[in-house]
Design an enzyme around this catalytic site. Sequence first.
Site, PDB file in Angstrom:
ATOM      1  N   PHE A 186       0.855  -1.190   0.000  1.00 19.60           N
ATOM      2  CA  PHE A 186       0.000   0.000   0.000  1.00 19.60           C
ATOM      3  C   PHE A 186       0.891   1.240   0.000  1.00 19.60           C
ATOM      4  CE2 PHE A 186      -2.897   3.175   1.791  1.00 19.60           C
ATOM      5  CZ  PHE A 186      -3.950   3.029   0.898  1.00 19.60           C
ATOM      6  N   LYS A 246     -12.136  -1.009   8.142  1.00 20.34           N
ATOM      7  CA  LYS A 246     -12.452  -1.913   7.047  1.00 20.34           C
ATOM      8  C   LYS A 246     -13.318  -3.055   7.585  1.00 20.34           C
ATOM      9  CE  LYS A 246      -8.054  -0.771   4.778  1.00 20.34           C
ATOM     10  NZ  LYS A 246      -8.559   0.195   3.795  1.00 20.34           N
TER      11      LYS A 246
END
Length: 416
Positions: A131, A229
């Site tokens: 990421f 998330k």
Amino acid sequence: MTTRADCAAMDAADTLAPLRPEFALPEGLIYLVGNSLGAMPKAATERARQVVADEWANGLVGSWNTAGWFDLPSRLGDRLAPLIGAGAGEVVVTDTTSVNLFKLLAAALHRQAADPAASARKVIVTERSNFPTDVYIAQGLAEWLGRGYQIRMVDSPDELSAAIDADTAVVTLTHVNYRTGRMLDMEAITAHAHAQGALTVWDLAHSAGAVPVDLRGANADYAVGCTYKYLNGGPGSPAFLWVAPRHQAEFRQPLTGWWAHAAPFAMHPEFKPTAGIRRGLCGTQPIASLAMVECGLDLFARTGIDAVRAKSLALTDLFIRLVEERCASHPLRLETPREHAQRGSQVSVAHPDGYAVMKALIARGVVGDYREPEIMRFGFTPLYTRFVDVWNAVETLRDILDTRSYDVAASRDQVT
């Protein structure tokens, strides 16, 4: 061939089905982006009201004591710990994933520099496809420290073994890749890093609440992750950090704010670190955001991560099979591994017009997201995703592709 009736039968037999009504999901919407932002637990509305209208409005400053605000980062950490294979006193919920990663990378490099046998190690190993913020934090820290620190990036997990060598100080990796959904072998990579004298920092942003994680069992050193998330903590909800018990006595990080002080209200001019994992804290905590994290954790307390994983694999297996059966004539490319041991809880599918196709899906109530290059991501959150949602999503995708009802000139949204 699987039918919609088969999917409905799977839903009827689903032991996690009673949890779906606990989430606020708009009628008719198929939400397949819990890997980016989880759906809201209905209890979050009342919890937010309680914090604002009762604890803040009435309790005022006294709520730091009477409502347990001061201890909230540690209490939430203890509740989250079982989901990542950690124990009590090993996790705190605080700050952002990026900030926590900075703390732990700095702590790991400091530990290596303080060891005469490891002080010459200057390399941080990561994936090029990690990421971006993880790579940026590592790059920024290496540049800030100077003194020869450098980043070594690999283009495939298969290159990690050779890249982690006698020059490596720290290996920092995301357990489940955000773009492809590929899951790394944490235990094997950690063992190899340790054999070379390196430390590991794992990012669990796409793992916590989605797949079984065993930080202790893998003998990991440090870990970070987010709560917004699969843990459904709310947009931008505070992240978490974990430090292995064997490292806690020596744990030091550069953001030595007053919440990490041994006696914060003694107001000493010199910093003296508290004992244990609260050394990972920095400044005053965002209580309203922290409080809502607990609503997501409450739902996990009603099931087990093994049941979540079993349904996750069933959902993703079904999605892959249906896409390949019903959309076979279209130029789709599966980016996510088929092997269960290498798959997280998302399926990534590439298409030359991936962004436009995803825009069309969203317009028709199937919400996924897009990542360059060409990748449509579909996240499956077992607490609220149904098997009929999978069927309906693939049918919508098939129709959009068959009729080419998407706009290749569609303007890009600011957030994709």
